[in-house]
Structures are given as structure tokens and as C-alpha cells.
Design an enzyme around this catalytic site. Sequence first.
Site, PDB file in Angstrom:
ATOM      1  N   CYS A  25      86.208  21.958 -13.521  1.00 21.23           N
ATOM      2  CA  CYS A  25      85.521  21.043 -12.612  1.00 21.23           C
ATOM      3  C   CYS A  25      86.511  20.182 -11.841  1.00 21.23           C
ATOM      4  CB  CYS A  25      84.549  20.172 -13.407  1.00 21.23           C
ATOM      5  SG  CYS A  25      83.696  18.983 -12.386  1.00 21.23           S
ATOM      6  N   GLU A  37      61.192  10.270   2.626  1.00 18.86           N
ATOM      7  CA  GLU A  37      59.829   9.721   2.598  1.00 18.86           C
ATOM      8  C   GLU A  37      58.797  10.848   2.629  1.00 18.86           C
ATOM      9  OE1 GLU A  37      58.361   7.533   6.148  1.00 18.86           O
ATOM     10  OE2 GLU A  37      60.261   8.067   7.089  1.00 18.86           O
ATOM     11  N   GLY A  65      76.445  35.894  -3.584  1.00 14.25           N
ATOM     12  CA  GLY A  65      75.294  35.202  -3.007  1.00 14.25           C
ATOM     13  C   GLY A  65      74.922  33.972  -3.810  1.00 14.25           C
ATOM     14  N   CYS A  89      84.186  21.699  -9.115  1.00 13.30           N
ATOM     15  CA  CYS A  89      83.353  20.708  -8.417  1.00 13.30           C
ATOM     16  C   CYS A  89      84.131  19.750  -7.516  1.00 13.30           C
ATOM     17  CB  CYS A  89      82.591  19.834  -9.426  1.00 13.30           C
ATOM     18  SG  CYS A  89      82.362  20.523 -11.060  1.00 13.30           S
ATOM     19  N   ARG A 117      70.005  33.878  -5.697  1.00 12.59           N
ATOM     20  CA  ARG A 117      69.068  34.462  -6.670  1.00 12.59           C
ATOM     21  C   ARG A 117      68.710  33.406  -7.720  1.00 12.59           C
ATOM     22  NH1 ARG A 117      69.895  37.820 -11.354  1.00 12.59           N
ATOM     23  NH2 ARG A 117      72.127  37.532 -11.105  1.00 12.59           N
ATOM     24  N   GLU A 167      78.692  27.926  -0.838  1.00 13.53           N
ATOM     25  CA  GLU A 167      79.447  26.687  -0.585  1.00 13.53           C
ATOM     26  C   GLU A 167      80.735  26.986   0.178  1.00 13.53           C
ATOM     27  OE1 GLU A 167      77.922  23.969  -4.362  1.00 13.53           O
ATOM     28  OE2 GLU A 167      79.770  25.099  -4.571  1.00 13.53           O
ATOM     29  N   SER A 218      85.550  19.840 -19.077  1.00 12.94           N
ATOM     30  CA  SER A 218      84.461  18.854 -19.120  1.00 12.94           C
ATOM     31  C   SER A 218      83.931  18.649 -20.539  1.00 12.94           C
ATOM     32  CB  SER A 218      83.312  19.325 -18.228  1.00 12.94           C
ATOM     33  OG  SER A 218      83.785  19.628 -16.942  1.00 12.94           O
ATOM     34  N   GLY A 219      83.601  19.734 -21.217  1.00 13.39           N
ATOM     35  CA  GLY A 219      82.999  19.623 -22.551  1.00 13.39           C
ATOM     36  C   GLY A 219      84.012  19.215 -23.604  1.00 13.39           C
ATOM     37  N   HIS A 225      61.031   4.006   5.171  1.00 13.91           N
ATOM     38  CA  HIS A 225      60.978   4.511   6.533  1.00 13.91           C
ATOM     39  C   HIS A 225      62.095   3.913   7.377  1.00 13.91           C
ATOM     40  CE1 HIS A 225      59.058   6.291   9.980  1.00 13.91           C
ATOM     41  NE2 HIS A 225      59.149   5.132  10.615  1.00 13.91           N
ATOM     42  N   GLU A 281      95.305  22.638 -24.258  1.00 11.30           N
ATOM     43  CA  GLU A 281      94.954  23.050 -22.887  1.00 11.30           C
ATOM     44  C   GLU A 281      96.053  23.953 -22.358  1.00 11.30           C
ATOM     45  OE1 GLU A 281      92.346  22.932 -20.657  1.00 11.30           O
ATOM     46  OE2 GLU A 281      93.784  24.164 -19.557  1.00 11.30           O
ATOM     47  N   LYS A 298      86.263  21.244  -4.604  1.00  9.14           N
ATOM     48  CA  LYS A 298      85.271  21.859  -3.718  1.00  9.14           C
ATOM     49  C   LYS A 298      84.571  20.807  -2.861  1.00  9.14           C
ATOM     50  CE  LYS A 298      81.241  22.114  -5.017  1.00  9.14           C
ATOM     51  NZ  LYS A 298      80.277  22.635  -5.998  1.00  9.14           N
ATOM     52  N   TYR A 356      75.903  30.081  -5.752  1.00  8.70           N
ATOM     53  CA  TYR A 356      76.197  28.793  -5.128  1.00  8.70           C
ATOM     54  C   TYR A 356      77.648  28.676  -4.680  1.00  8.70           C
ATOM     55  CZ  TYR A 356      78.282  26.550  -9.304  1.00  8.70           C
ATOM     56  OH  TYR A 356      79.099  26.203 -10.344  1.00  8.70           O
ATOM     57  N   ILE A 357      78.576  29.272  -5.440  1.00  6.35           N
ATOM     58  CA  ILE A 357      79.983  29.156  -5.039  1.00  6.35           C
ATOM     59  C   ILE A 357      80.228  29.922  -3.731  1.00  6.35           C
ATOM     60  CG2 ILE A 357      82.375  29.667  -5.720  1.00  6.35           C
ATOM     61  CD1 ILE A 357      81.553  29.099  -8.630  1.00  6.35           C
ATOM     62  N   ARG A 404      74.966  41.851  -2.516  1.00  3.47           N
ATOM     63  CA  ARG A 404      74.312  43.134  -2.855  1.00  3.47           C
ATOM     64  C   ARG A 404      72.787  43.022  -2.979  1.00  3.47           C
ATOM     65  NH1 ARG A 404      75.464  43.423  -9.385  1.00  3.47           N
ATOM     66  NH2 ARG A 404      74.654  41.346  -9.618  1.00  3.47           N
TER      67      ARG A 404
HETATM   68  C1  LIG Z   1      84.374  26.665  -7.532  1.00  2.00           C
HETATM   69  C2  LIG Z   1      83.497  25.983  -8.563  1.00  2.00           C
HETATM   70  C3  LIG Z   1      82.686  24.949  -8.176  1.00  2.00           C
HETATM   71  C4  LIG Z   1      81.884  24.309  -9.112  1.00  2.00           C
HETATM   72  N1  LIG Z   1      81.079  23.297  -8.692  1.00  2.00           N
HETATM   73  C5  LIG Z   1      80.291  22.643  -9.571  1.00  2.00           C
HETATM   74  C6  LIG Z   1      79.481  21.560  -9.161  1.00  2.00           C
HETATM   75  O1  LIG Z   1      79.458  21.196  -7.973  1.00  2.00           O
HETATM   76  N2  LIG Z   1      78.747  20.917 -10.094  1.00  2.00           N
HETATM   77  C7  LIG Z   1      78.762  21.285 -11.412  1.00  2.00           C
HETATM   78  O2  LIG Z   1      78.074  20.660 -12.226  1.00  2.00           O
HETATM   79  N3  LIG Z   1      79.513  22.330 -11.837  1.00  2.00           N
HETATM   80  C8  LIG Z   1      80.281  23.001 -10.937  1.00  2.00           C
HETATM   81  N4  LIG Z   1      81.076  24.043 -11.376  1.00  2.00           N
HETATM   82  C9  LIG Z   1      80.980  24.468 -12.804  1.00  2.00           C
HETATM   83  C10 LIG Z   1      81.822  23.565 -13.684  1.00  2.00           C
HETATM   84  O3  LIG Z   1      83.140  23.520 -13.215  1.00  2.00           O
HETATM   85  C11 LIG Z   1      81.769  24.081 -15.119  1.00  2.00           C
HETATM   86  O4  LIG Z   1      80.423  24.207 -15.515  1.00  2.00           O
HETATM   87  C12 LIG Z   1      82.473  23.144 -16.099  1.00  2.00           C
HETATM   88  O5  LIG Z   1      83.806  22.946 -15.737  1.00  2.00           O
HETATM   89  C13 LIG Z   1      82.376  23.720 -17.518  1.00  2.00           C
HETATM   90  O6  LIG Z   1      83.093  22.912 -18.410  1.00  2.00           O
HETATM   91  P1  LIG Z   1      83.700  23.538 -19.749  1.00  2.00           P
HETATM   92  O7  LIG Z   1      84.174  22.375 -20.543  1.00  2.00           O
HETATM   93  O8  LIG Z   1      82.766  24.474 -20.328  1.00  2.00           O
HETATM   94  O9  LIG Z   1      84.941  24.416 -19.270  1.00  2.00           O
HETATM   95  P2  LIG Z   1      86.136  24.168 -18.278  1.00  2.00           P
HETATM   96  O10 LIG Z   1      85.963  22.936 -17.480  1.00  2.00           O
HETATM   97  O11 LIG Z   1      86.306  25.449 -17.554  1.00  2.00           O
HETATM   98  O12 LIG Z   1      87.374  23.924 -19.247  1.00  2.00           O
HETATM   99  C14 LIG Z   1      87.877  24.913 -20.067  1.00  2.00           C
HETATM  100  C15 LIG Z   1      89.355  24.673 -20.247  1.00  2.00           C
HETATM  101  O13 LIG Z   1      89.823  25.464 -21.323  1.00  2.00           O
HETATM  102  C16 LIG Z   1      91.102  25.943 -21.008  1.00  2.00           C
HETATM  103  N5  LIG Z   1      91.357  27.100 -21.862  1.00  2.00           N
HETATM  104  C17 LIG Z   1      90.710  28.296 -21.842  1.00  2.00           C
HETATM  105  N6  LIG Z   1      91.141  29.085 -22.852  1.00  2.00           N
HETATM  106  C18 LIG Z   1      92.076  28.361 -23.514  1.00  2.00           C
HETATM  107  C19 LIG Z   1      92.874  28.621 -24.671  1.00  2.00           C
HETATM  108  N7  LIG Z   1      92.766  29.771 -25.346  1.00  2.00           N
HETATM  109  N8  LIG Z   1      93.735  27.671 -25.091  1.00  2.00           N
HETATM  110  C20 LIG Z   1      93.856  26.498 -24.429  1.00  2.00           C
HETATM  111  N9  LIG Z   1      93.107  26.201 -23.338  1.00  2.00           N
HETATM  112  C21 LIG Z   1      92.224  27.112 -22.907  1.00  2.00           C
HETATM  113  C22 LIG Z   1      91.035  26.235 -19.529  1.00  2.00           C
HETATM  114  O14 LIG Z   1      92.325  26.243 -18.939  1.00  2.00           O
HETATM  115  C23 LIG Z   1      90.181  25.067 -19.030  1.00  2.00           C
HETATM  116  O15 LIG Z   1      90.972  23.980 -18.636  1.00  2.00           O
HETATM  117  C24 LIG Z   1      81.909  24.695 -10.477  1.00  2.00           C
HETATM  118  C25 LIG Z   1      82.749  25.744 -10.871  1.00  2.00           C
HETATM  119  C26 LIG Z   1      83.529  26.381  -9.930  1.00  2.00           C
HETATM  120  C27 LIG Z   1      84.438  27.503 -10.364  1.00  2.00           C
END
Ligand SMILES: Cc1cc2nc3c(=O)[nH]c(=O)nc-3n(C[C@H](O)[C@H](O)[C@H](O)COP(=O)(O)OP(=O)(O)OC[C@H]3O[C@@H](n4cnc5c(N)ncnc54)[C@H](O)[C@@H]3O)c2cc1C
Length: 460
Positions: free
Chosen positions: A42, A442, A177, A47, A206, A183, A14-15, A437, A34, A50, A179-180, A200
Site C-alpha cells: 500500500c 444531495e 479490467g 494505494c 467485474r 486506475e 498494512s496487516g 445544496h 521485511e 497510486k 480497479y488497478i 478478456r
Molecule cells: C497498484 C495497487 C493499488 C492499490 N490501491 C489500493 C487502494 O487504493 N486502497 C486499498 O485499500 N488497497 C489498495 N491496494 C491493495 C493494498 O495495497 C493491499 O490490500 C494491502 O497492502 C495488503 O496488505 P498486507 O499486509 O496483506 O500485505 P502487503 O502490504 O503487501 O505487505 C506484505 C509485505 O510482506 C513482504 N514479504 C512478502 N514475503 C516475505 C517474506 N517471505 N519475508 C519477508 N517479507 C516478506 C512484502 O515485501 C511486503 O512488504 C492496492 C494494491 C496495488 C498493487
Amino acid sequence: MAEEVDLFVIGAGSGGVRAARISSGYGARVMVAEEYRVGGTCVIRGCVPKKLLVYASRFADEFEDAAGFGWTVPEPKFDWATLIANKDKEIARLEAAYTANLDRAKVKIVKSRATLLDAHTVKLAATGETIRAKHILIATGGAPSMGKDIEGHEHVISSNEAFHLKELPKRILIQGGGYIAVEFAGIFNGLGSEVTLVYRGDNILRGFDDDVRNHLRMELEKRGIKVITKKIVEGVEKVDHGLCVGLSDHENIVVDKVMFATGRRPNVHGLGLEAAGVKLGPTGAIAVNEYSQTNVPHIYAVGDVTDRVALTPVAIREGHAFADTVFGKKPVLVDHTNVPTAVFSEPEVGVIGLTEAQACEKLAKVDIYKTSFRPMKATLSGRDTRVFMKLVVDGITDRVVGAHIVGPDAGEIIQLIGIAVRMKATKADFDATMAVHPTASEELVTMREKSATHVRQAAE
Ligand SMILES: Cc1cc2nc3c(=O)[nH]c(=O)nc-3n(C[C@H](O)[C@H](O)[C@H](O)COP(=O)(O)OP(=O)(O)OC[C@H]3O[C@@H](n4cnc5c(N)ncnc54)[C@H](O)[C@@H]3O)c2cc1C
């Protein structure tokens, strides 16, 4: 000579994807590595898949509830393999779309693990090539943390594997306990598995408002999910008819699958951070300042690897702000307060802002408004469920500083309440807004009676 880029992004999640595209748009030469699949957690195993499984699980109630509205529904049958195949197809489509967007933005994608050799050099594991980068963005996300190795840990899955199970387990035990955990408890319960949730602590979720935690727990139990708190899994043993899980009170439970959803840890291991001189914070995440800059001035980090607010929209916002700040030359800060968020449990949870306990710690006077009611649909369906809503109000300024909802579409509702809370809406503003309504939401503009007022005692 090693290839040179203006920006090397490690991780196309994502980032990383957002930062790469926007930086390239500002004219930077950008490369992103990658190691698994473009899109990150995500899109590939978070996300999106899921939520698709959550949708699948909710049809069970719809079929049941239809009877009260006059429908005769033939006995519904569910096929796990079809769901997983269709989900995989959609995830592959999204991965292709993310790749195409990066290509269109002229970002070079390398399918490889990347590590830092020094503060300006990245090594690609797939080819052994090295790349020189003026700036580096670490966006490697996080991974499931499975805790200390217990006996039989090889039989335990995480959310990563839960998306690819060959068949739907008849009985599953989920430890966790957060969100994951809740869910997935809802997903498996809705699809017909017998679910045991082991946590636990005292209560699930929490960090959420206590009323939300109690209400959700009650609703999960009403749906037949067995919630066991103040216990942990001590070992898992393969037996003839499944997996025998030993709990800390010596109780044994036999199930078909055991899943741990016991938190996530930042992906920093083996990244070469020491070689580059990048420091970690106390929790093991990369330490950054408010501009996502590490202690090494040209190395930045965004998203889950920094463990600020581990959510997709936050990682995206941080990635975008990084690009604006470094390559757009307009410094942008990300506000990590008042982040609305949802838990896609059944029923859903949507929250923003302070819990009642947090407000009492921060504010001199706190007014609480709350309600719990039977949703209209349940009157004819006969389903035993209640909606819960709560507003936390600053008793001095009348500002709504927290909103907490458990019930259908809570995630959709809280997105919009989030705007009002960020705009510093007061309880009087909520009251002045005409109700829609008949809806559940509401209630948020018609709660007249305070259910509690807390006044902080002046220090002696
Ligand atoms: C089951 C689950 C459900 C979720 N549900 C939600 C939700 O409903 N809503 C929400 O907002 N968030 C949710 N999240 C959280 C969300 O997925 C993360 O917050 C988000 O993906 C973080 O983005 P990021 O860019 O930090 O990392 P990521 O999306 O994790 O991306 C990191 C990437 O870096 C790659 N990588 C790692 N190390 C290396 C390396 N050394 N070289 C090359 N590539 C590498 C990984 O393979 C990965 O593709 C969920 C997470 C999980 C596990």
C-alpha cells in the site's frame, strides 16, 4: 541457541505492521521481517503512490476547465521525472515514519526474507539466523499475477514497474479490467498518454454493479481511452518504433509500453508452509478461520495472503483483531460484509453493499433508485461528463443495502454513506435527511421515484 520471541511477523505491510505494534503494546516480544521495504504494498507500490499519480493526472482537467470560469491558463507542461522524484521522496518519508513507529513500539525489525523451517522456527535469509517463535503471523501480501508466459512477456510491466518508469509513455496498452487497470488507464490518460485498455471479459470492473460498469466505461471512452473487450494479448514483439502487441483477433497495436494488471496472487511461494504444516485454500491463499487462525493453532495469517477482501483497511483491521485476540485476550472478529470501497479512476467510483443483481438473488423484493446528471461544474466548463448514483433498497424492510456512485469525490462520499448503510439506515432515513445544496451528493437524499422494483417469484 536460537533467539526466542512471542510473535514473529513475516511481512511489514498494512496487516503485519499493525499486528506487530498492537501485540507489542500488549507486552509481547515481537520481531517483524521485511524483504523489500517497510510499509508494504500500500505504502510503497500501491494505494499511496497510486493516489499521488491520480492527483497529478487530474490537473489536466482543471487547467482545461478553468477557461469556462474566466481563467486564461498558459499552455501547461508536465514533467514525469519531477512527479516521480517527488513521489519517491514522499514514499521514503512514509517508510521512515513506519519504521520509527515500529521502533517506538519496541518491535524488532529485520530487513530480510523470512521462511518457515517448521511450525515454530523462522529462518532469516539475510543472515542465516533462525528464530524460535511461540506465535507466527504470516502477512506476506500478494504480488502481480502476469498470467501464462506469452511470447515477448519480458517486455510487459506490472503496476510495480509503472511507478518507476524513466519516462511517460506516449502510447500504453493496459491489459486488465479490474480497479488497478482502470486506475492506471486514468492516470496515463490524464498525463497525456494514448491509452488502450484490453480486457478478456464483457465489460470492465467485474463484480461491480452493471450500471456502474457501463457508466464508467462510457466515461473512459469519452475521455479518449480505447476500451477493447472480449480480447486478450497473445504476444508482444519489439519493433523499431515501439512494441507491437498482438491481440486474439489478430489485430496488432503498436505502443511504447505494455502493462498487465490481470490480478494478484497471494505471496505463499517458497515460504515453507509445507514444512510448518500450514494448509492453503482452493484459490491458493492461506486458509484461515474467522479469527485469522490457520490449521496450525499458533500460526495466523492476515491480509492479501488470505485473499478475503484484498484492501488495506481490511488487512489493518485483521492485524489489529489478531493482536487483540491472541495477546490482548479479547477475541475480536472482523466483519467482511459491507466494506465500502473506491476505484480512483477518472471519474471516481465509490460503492458499498449489494449490487442490483446480488440484491435480486438475496431478497424477495428490491427497489432501485438511480439518477444520472451533469455535475454543476461541467455547466460552465463545458466538459462532457455525467455523474451516476444508485441506491439498492430492500423492498420489504426499506433498508438501503447498496449504494453505487460514479463521479467526482465518490470515494469521499461512500465513506460516509458506509456508516449509514452499516447502521441499517432505511430509504426513509435517507429521505428525512436534509439535502446539502448545491452538492452532487444531495441527490442521494432526494431520489423520490423508483426506477425499478424486482419481486422474486415464489417457487412453484
Ligand atoms: C497498484 C495497487 C493499488 C492499490 N490501491 C489500493 C487502494 O487504493 N486502497 C486499498 O485499500 N488497497 C489498495 N491496494 C491493495 C493494498 O495495497 C493491499 O490490500 C494491502 O497492502 C495488503 O496488505 P498486507 O499486509 O496483506 O500485505 P502487503 O502490504 O503487501 O505487505 C506484505 C509485505 O510482506 C513482504 N514479504 C512478502 N514475503 C516475505 C517474506 N517471505 N519475508 C519477508 N517479507 C516478506 C512484502 O515485501 C511486503 O512488504 C492496492 C494494491 C496495488 C498493487
